[in-house]
Design a protein around this motif. Structure first.
Motif, PDB file in Angstrom:
ATOM      1  N   SER A 127      16.581 -10.268  -4.194  1.00 48.70           N
ATOM      2  CA  SER A 127      15.952 -10.774  -2.983  1.00 48.70           C
ATOM      3  C   SER A 127      15.444 -10.283  -2.223  1.00 48.70           C
ATOM      4  CB  SER A 127      16.969 -11.879  -2.540  1.00 48.70           C
ATOM      5  OG  SER A 127      17.911 -11.156  -1.730  1.00 48.70           O
ATOM      6  N   VAL A 128      14.110 -10.372  -1.494  1.00 47.36           N
ATOM      7  CA  VAL A 128      13.401  -9.737  -0.420  1.00 47.36           C
ATOM      8  C   VAL A 128      13.677 -10.409   0.822  1.00 47.36           C
ATOM      9  CG1 VAL A 128      11.423  -8.826   0.285  1.00 47.36           C
ATOM     10  CG2 VAL A 128      12.007  -8.977  -2.312  1.00 47.36           C
ATOM     11  N   PRO A 129      14.428 -10.139   1.835  1.00 47.33           N
ATOM     12  CA  PRO A 129      14.670 -10.767   2.901  1.00 47.33           C
ATOM     13  C   PRO A 129      13.348 -10.472   3.936  1.00 47.33           C
ATOM     14  CG  PRO A 129      15.945  -9.058   2.951  1.00 47.33           C
ATOM     15  CD  PRO A 129      15.362  -8.996   1.516  1.00 47.33           C
ATOM     16  N   LEU A 130      13.039 -11.799   4.546  1.00 46.99           N
ATOM     17  CA  LEU A 130      12.289 -11.415   5.542  1.00 46.99           C
ATOM     18  C   LEU A 130      12.830 -11.188   6.993  1.00 46.99           C
ATOM     19  CD1 LEU A 130       9.847 -14.518   4.723  1.00 46.99           C
ATOM     20  CD2 LEU A 130       9.928 -12.378   3.735  1.00 46.99           C
ATOM     21  N   VAL A 131      13.188  -9.849   6.846  1.00 44.26           N
ATOM     22  CA  VAL A 131      13.633  -9.442   8.206  1.00 44.26           C
ATOM     23  C   VAL A 131      13.035  -8.000   8.861  1.00 44.26           C
ATOM     24  CG1 VAL A 131      16.143 -10.469   7.573  1.00 44.26           C
ATOM     25  CG2 VAL A 131      15.247  -8.292   6.523  1.00 44.26           C
ATOM     26  N   GLY A 132      13.352  -7.873   9.958  1.00 44.83           N
ATOM     27  CA  GLY A 132      12.780  -6.783  10.575  1.00 44.83           C
ATOM     28  C   GLY A 132      13.414  -5.632  10.243  1.00 44.83           C
ATOM     29  N   GLU A 133      14.908  -5.259  10.114  1.00 49.39           N
ATOM     30  CA  GLU A 133      15.549  -4.359   9.681  1.00 49.39           C
ATOM     31  C   GLU A 133      15.703  -4.404   8.234  1.00 49.39           C
ATOM     32  OE1 GLU A 133      17.254  -1.046   9.306  1.00 49.39           O
ATOM     33  OE2 GLU A 133      17.124  -1.631  11.496  1.00 49.39           O
ATOM     34  N   THR A 134      14.915  -3.135   7.665  1.00 49.00           N
ATOM     35  CA  THR A 134      14.699  -3.138   6.281  1.00 49.00           C
ATOM     36  C   THR A 134      15.903  -2.236   5.542  1.00 49.00           C
ATOM     37  OG1 THR A 134      13.217  -1.219   6.392  1.00 49.00           O
ATOM     38  CG2 THR A 134      12.348  -3.445   6.473  1.00 49.00           C
ATOM     39  N   ALA A 135      16.688  -1.395   6.264  1.00 49.96           N
ATOM     40  CA  ALA A 135      17.682  -0.688   5.748  1.00 49.96           C
ATOM     41  C   ALA A 135      18.632  -1.410   4.785  1.00 49.96           C
ATOM     42  CB  ALA A 135      18.466   0.362   6.700  1.00 49.96           C
ATOM     43  N   GLY A 136      18.752  -0.762   3.595  1.00 54.90           N
ATOM     44  CA  GLY A 136      19.835  -1.662   2.799  1.00 54.90           C
ATOM     45  C   GLY A 136      19.209  -2.848   2.144  1.00 54.90           C
ATOM     46  N   THR A 137      17.986  -3.102   2.044  1.00 51.59           N
ATOM     47  CA  THR A 137      17.349  -4.236   1.497  1.00 51.59           C
ATOM     48  C   THR A 137      16.405  -3.716   0.301  1.00 51.59           C
ATOM     49  OG1 THR A 137      15.523  -4.388   2.915  1.00 51.59           O
ATOM     50  CG2 THR A 137      17.539  -5.424   3.573  1.00 51.59           C
ATOM     51  N   ALA A 138      15.657  -4.526  -0.246  1.00 47.08           N
ATOM     52  CA  ALA A 138      14.812  -4.444  -1.312  1.00 47.08           C
ATOM     53  C   ALA A 138      13.481  -3.536  -0.718  1.00 47.08           C
ATOM     54  CB  ALA A 138      14.465  -5.594  -2.164  1.00 47.08           C
ATOM     55  N   TRP A 139      13.256  -3.638   0.594  1.00 42.24           N
ATOM     56  CA  TRP A 139      12.110  -3.169   1.270  1.00 42.24           C
ATOM     57  C   TRP A 139      12.119  -1.526   1.265  1.00 42.24           C
ATOM     58  CZ3 TRP A 139       8.070  -5.839   1.772  1.00 42.24           C
ATOM     59  CH2 TRP A 139       8.301  -7.230   2.211  1.00 42.24           C
ATOM     60  N   GLU A 140      13.687  -1.058   1.067  1.00 43.12           N
ATOM     61  CA  GLU A 140      13.549   0.383   0.732  1.00 43.12           C
ATOM     62  C   GLU A 140      12.797   0.860  -0.260  1.00 43.12           C
ATOM     63  OE1 GLU A 140      17.432   2.145   3.376  1.00 43.12           O
ATOM     64  OE2 GLU A 140      17.840   1.215   1.284  1.00 43.12           O
ATOM     65  N   ARG A 141      12.596   0.125  -1.178  1.00 38.62           N
ATOM     66  CA  ARG A 141      12.003   0.603  -2.502  1.00 38.62           C
ATOM     67  C   ARG A 141      10.578   0.561  -2.406  1.00 38.62           C
ATOM     68  NH1 ARG A 141      16.398  -2.262  -4.700  1.00 38.62           N
ATOM     69  NH2 ARG A 141      15.033  -3.791  -5.614  1.00 38.62           N
ATOM     70  N   ALA A 142       9.899  -0.188  -1.335  1.00 40.41           N
ATOM     71  CA  ALA A 142       8.356  -0.140  -0.999  1.00 40.41           C
ATOM     72  C   ALA A 142       7.852   0.993  -0.801  1.00 40.41           C
ATOM     73  CB  ALA A 142       8.198  -1.420  -0.350  1.00 40.41           C
ATOM     74  N   ASP A 143       6.526   1.512  -0.919  1.00 38.09           N
ATOM     75  CA  ASP A 143       5.828   2.494  -0.584  1.00 38.09           C
ATOM     76  C   ASP A 143       5.386   2.072   0.952  1.00 38.09           C
ATOM     77  OD1 ASP A 143       6.040   3.593  -3.264  1.00 38.09           O
ATOM     78  OD2 ASP A 143       3.877   3.399  -3.562  1.00 38.09           O
ATOM     79  N   ARG A 144       5.527   3.113   1.829  1.00 38.97           N
ATOM     80  CA  ARG A 144       4.929   2.955   2.905  1.00 38.97           C
ATOM     81  C   ARG A 144       3.769   3.423   3.386  1.00 38.97           C
ATOM     82  NH1 ARG A 144      10.047   4.606   7.081  1.00 38.97           N
ATOM     83  NH2 ARG A 144      11.752   3.602   5.981  1.00 38.97           N
ATOM     84  N   VAL A 145       2.998   2.348   3.629  1.00 39.89           N
ATOM     85  CA  VAL A 145       1.439   2.557   3.660  1.00 39.89           C
ATOM     86  C   VAL A 145       0.936   2.620   5.328  1.00 39.89           C
ATOM     87  CG1 VAL A 145      -0.854   1.761   3.288  1.00 39.89           C
ATOM     88  CG2 VAL A 145       0.833   1.611   1.336  1.00 39.89           C
ATOM     89  N   SER A 146       0.202   3.498   5.761  1.00 37.52           N
ATOM     90  CA  SER A 146       0.116   3.678   7.198  1.00 37.52           C
ATOM     91  C   SER A 146      -1.456   3.337   7.355  1.00 37.52           C
ATOM     92  CB  SER A 146       0.008   5.246   7.668  1.00 37.52           C
ATOM     93  OG  SER A 146       1.463   5.691   7.763  1.00 37.52           O
ATOM     94  N   ILE A 147      -1.580   2.267   8.255  1.00 36.76           N
ATOM     95  CA  ILE A 147      -3.165   1.791   8.859  1.00 36.76           C
ATOM     96  C   ILE A 147      -3.363   2.797   9.971  1.00 36.76           C
ATOM     97  CG2 ILE A 147      -4.174  -0.059   9.545  1.00 36.76           C
ATOM     98  CD1 ILE A 147      -2.079  -1.872   8.103  1.00 36.76           C
ATOM     99  N   ASP A 148      -4.030   3.936   9.470  1.00 39.73           N
ATOM    100  CA  ASP A 148      -4.230   4.916  10.391  1.00 39.73           C
ATOM    101  C   ASP A 148      -5.651   5.435  10.706  1.00 39.73           C
ATOM    102  OD1 ASP A 148      -4.318   6.172   8.061  1.00 39.73           O
ATOM    103  OD2 ASP A 148      -2.469   7.441   8.108  1.00 39.73           O
ATOM    104  N   ARG A 149      -6.801   4.624   9.656  1.00 41.84           N
ATOM    105  CA  ARG A 149      -8.001   5.104   9.982  1.00 41.84           C
ATOM    106  C   ARG A 149      -8.693   4.290  11.100  1.00 41.84           C
ATOM    107  NH1 ARG A 149     -11.754   8.134   6.733  1.00 41.84           N
ATOM    108  NH2 ARG A 149      -9.989   8.963   6.265  1.00 41.84           N
ATOM    109  N   PHE A 150      -8.847   4.712  12.373  1.00 41.23           N
ATOM    110  CA  PHE A 150      -9.227   3.901  13.459  1.00 41.23           C
ATOM    111  C   PHE A 150     -10.811   4.006  13.081  1.00 41.23           C
ATOM    112  CE2 PHE A 150      -5.103   4.509  14.529  1.00 41.23           C
ATOM    113  CZ  PHE A 150      -4.781   3.327  15.347  1.00 41.23           C
ATOM    114  N   LEU A 151     -11.681   2.883  13.464  1.00 37.25           N
ATOM    115  CA  LEU A 151     -13.094   2.532  13.061  1.00 37.25           C
ATOM    116  C   LEU A 151     -13.733   1.929  14.084  1.00 37.25           C
ATOM    117  CD1 LEU A 151     -12.186   1.213   9.706  1.00 37.25           C
ATOM    118  CD2 LEU A 151     -12.960   3.293  10.060  1.00 37.25           C
ATOM    119  N   TRP A 152     -14.918   2.448  14.462  1.00 39.21           N
ATOM    120  CA  TRP A 152     -15.961   1.705  15.268  1.00 39.21           C
ATOM    121  C   TRP A 152     -15.982   2.003  17.066  1.00 39.21           C
ATOM    122  CZ3 TRP A 152     -14.038  -1.902  11.353  1.00 39.21           C
ATOM    123  CH2 TRP A 152     -14.858  -1.836  10.434  1.00 39.21           C
TER     124      TRP A 152
END
Length: 219
Positions: free
Chosen positions: A12-37
């Motif tokens: 299961s993938v919980p919809l929670v803020g604290e991701t430690a110890g959950t399936a979210w730990e296996r997800a790649d972390r993507v940074s939205i870091d290109r500031f535009l315009w």
């Protein structure tokens, strides 16, 4: 062109803020870091994770924000005028230029559509939207900025059946499936900025550009 993986999970993938110890730990972390315009004085961090299983695409955004606000309260309203994060994706990039856009503000109000351009879009119906789960750290229905604003998160379950109904064919990725897509962030107050994961080449603010999508690799 940037590339990122979307990991398949069986638990299961919980919809929670604290991701430690959950399936979210296996997800790649993507940074939205290109500031535009614009040239904002500060460039706050936004991180997104994505997972999937047989039935659902899951998204999790963590957003640094010292001035969060939201006024949009209706489905498919102008959430991009609020503190907002977005996911755009072409689920059939070898066949069609059409793409999905999912945009959600800091209190969980969202906009979901599909089409070939900014104005030629089919929007999710209220019945379909009722099956999309969104959870976040800020209660609604609106949000005014506060002196203690620092960060918010929002997590989403997007059922593939809902996406398939919008696209008109079955959308159900499996390992080695490739989509094209991008992750975005917008804030209009007090200082406007736009940020993306994959660079967007345009003379004015415009995220509706499939040519600027990166590659999403389902694993």
């Amino acid at each position: 062109m940037k590339r990122t993986g979307i990991q398949r999970v069986d638990d299961s993938v919980p919809l929670v803020g604290e991701t430690a110890g959950t399936a979210w730990e296996r997800a790649d972390r993507v940074s939205i870091d290109r500031f535009l315009w614009t040239q904002p004085d500060s460039r706050p961090r936004t991180t997104v994770r994505a997972l999937y299983d047989d039935e659902t695409l899951y998204l999790h955004y963590t957003v640094d924000d010292g001035h969060s606000h939201a006024e949009t309260t209706t489905l498919n309203g102008p959430v991009w005028e609020d503190s907002c994060v977005e996911f755009f994706a072409s689920p059939r990039p070898d066949i069609s230029d059409a793409y999905l856009n999912f945009e959600v503000n800091c209190v969980g109000t969202f906009h979901l559509g599909y089409g070939t351009g900014r104005t030629n879009r089919t929007l999710a119906t209220p019945d379909a939207a009722a099956d999309i789960r969104v959870r976040g750290s800020i209660g609604g229905p609106t949000k005014r900025p506060r002196s203690d604003d620092k960060r918010w998160w929002v997590a989403v379950e997007l059922p593939f059946d809902i996406l398939s109904d919008l696209v008109g064919v079955q959308v159900r990725p499996s390992p080695r499936t490739r989509w094209r897509g991008n992750f975005y962030r917008i804030r209009k107050r007090p200082e406007t900025f736009y940020a993306a994961w994959n660079p967007v080449e345009a003379s004015e603010p415009d995220f509706h550009r499939p040519a600027a999508f990166g590659e999403l690799r389902f694993r």
